[in-house]
Design an enzyme around this catalytic site. Structure first.
Site, PDB file in Angstrom:
ATOM      1  CE  LYS A  78      36.227  34.880  30.081  1.00 37.10           C
ATOM      2  NZ  LYS A  78      35.996  35.695  28.952  1.00 37.10           N
ATOM      3  CB  CYS A 124      32.531  38.730  32.392  1.00 39.86           C
ATOM      4  SG  CYS A 124      32.577  39.629  30.841  1.00 39.86           S
TER       5      CYS A 124
END
Ligand code: SAJ
Length: 407
Positions: free
Chosen positions: A201, A255
């Site tokens: 991720k 993010c």
């Protein structure tokens, strides 16, 4: 029954999606106001397809509460900010949520952490919480990391279609959790170990951050010698093995501007390219501010308060303004003690900055000589006529008007 902990940008759509696909779901959030809003039948942020999904989930019986539930399956989806100084992940929300889960869960329960964490966080912070409560991991409690990778602006579609990664200590538990996600996910679901899931991720978002930094650096190189960076990237991308992203006013959101710092924080001697890339992206709003002043000078504009930023959100067609480049630019201007910039965003009805934010597009234009396009909302693409006669700095390369400046 699944208890989804944290009903924010990821937890809410995930809870709704599972409920709409026949899973019994109770969503828990410690923010009472948020829970009350959901229970009053309203969603808490704007997102394409979210309201329809909400209706379907409510019809299917989804519930919202501030209480943790006594059950055998939890999905933890709470924020993981990073510490601005150490650049390391702040796992305190995840730890606090798992502590609460430990107070109510059944023996044999599975705890799935969806929040993005840096590699090793599950071992260093989450496992000890479970063990401190007297549970044996793998026997009494099963621990899984299933990072979410949906993109704001297209969350509902991506929840259904993206591939997923499930990191578990044993294949059996990984497969069990996979079955829940497979109720709605049409993509491939890969079962792997926890550390690999953590790392993939963060690496995905780091890849994008480094690529954007490369594009931003190219924009500066091209500006230096008056070359067209967009045309250069367009032609390069026609090569079958080149795919350069676009330069922009900076990288916002929660993010891509955050996750790569986890690697820099944990591997400062090794993550050199990543560290430089993040610095490039972080300095992009200040670079744009420099461009604004250059262009003002060229056009004999002296009053900075007649400069307006179009777009305050961190990207197009969303109402999320976390870490937005526009807010960073306004802050940089303030630090120069210069006159404040005006601003307008069609997605933000209420003021998010204390002064000079317009809520009406026409009034915003009437109040500005120069418009800086910070975000490529669809709204502006229908309004080019209104911008005629303005000095325009287009940070997104979307304005078709002659004489438009670029970064
Ligand atoms: N940006 C550029 N140039 C580009 C693309 C984006 O400057 O060519 C800027 C955007 O304007 C924005 C920022 O980067 O300010 C980030 O936007 P984004 O659309 O690239 O990504 P996010 O942060 O909204 O979502 C990302 C996604 N990750 C990847 O595409 C690898 C999403 O799939 C993840 O789920 C999400 O991060 C997350 O939760 O980590």
């Amino acid at each position: 029954m699944i208890n989804v902990i944290g009903l924010g940008y990821i937890g809410l759509p995930t809870a709704l999606m599972m409920a709409a696909h026949g899973v019994e779901v109770i969503g828990t959030d410690y923010n009472k106001q948020l829970v009350d809003t959901l229970n009053a039948g309203k969603t808490t942020f704007k997102e394409k397809g979210l309201d329809e999904l909400f209706q379907a989930a409510v019809k299917a019986g989804v519930k919202f509460t501030t209480e943790y539930q006594h059950t055998d399956m939890y999905i933890v989806s709470v924020p993981t900010p990073y510490d601005k100084f150490s650049k390391k992940v702040d796992a305190s929300y995840v730890v606090a949520a798992v502590k609460e889960v430990m107070k109510v869960c059944e023996k044999g329960a599975t705890v799935v952490v969806e929040s993005t964490v840096s590699p090793g966080t599950m071992d260093r912070f989450v496992r000890p919480v479970i063990e401190e409560n007297g549970f044996v991991i793998g026997k009494d409690i099963h621990l899984v990391h299933a990072p979410e990778r949906i993109i704001p602006g297209n969350m509902v579609y991506e929840l259904l279609h993206n591939n997923r990664t499930i990191g578990a200590d044993s294949r059996e538990i990984g497969e069990k959790v996979k079955q829940y996600y497979a109720t709605f996910c049409e993509g491939d679901i890969v079962v792997t170990d926890v550390r690999t899931a953590e790392m993939t991720k963060v690496v995905e978002n780091t890849f994008r951050a480094v690529n954007i930094a490369f594009a931003n650096e190219l924009a500066r190189i091209c500006r230096h010698d008056d070359m067209d960076v967009y045309e250069i990237i367009r032609i390069c991308n026609m090569h079958p093995r080149v795919n350069i992203l676009q330069p922009g006013p900076g990288v916002g959101g929660h993010c891509i501007g955050v996750d790569p710092w986890f690697l820099v924080g944990d591997y400062p001697q090794l993550a050199k390219v990543i560290s430089e890339s993040m610095k490039t992206n972080d300095s992009q709003p200040a670079y744009v501010l420099g461009r604004i002043h250059e262009i003002m000078k060229e056009n004999h504009l002296t009053d900075t308060s007649r400069v307006g930023l179009y777009g305050l959100t961190y990207k197009e067609n969303v109402d999320d303004f976390r870490e937005s480049p526009a807010l960073q630019l306004i802050e940089a201007q303030r630090r120069h003690l210069a006159q404040p910039l005006k601003s307008y965003d069609p997605f933000l009805e209420n003021n998010v900055i204390t002064d000079n934010q317009h809520s009406d597009f026409d009034a915003f234009l009437a109040d500005t000589d120069m418009v800086v396009i910070m975000v490529k909302h669809d709204h502006i693409k229908q309004n080019w006529d209104k911008l005629k006669g303005k000095v325009i700095l287009d940070c997104c390369n979307i304005c078709p008007l002659a004489g438009t400046y670029h970064i």
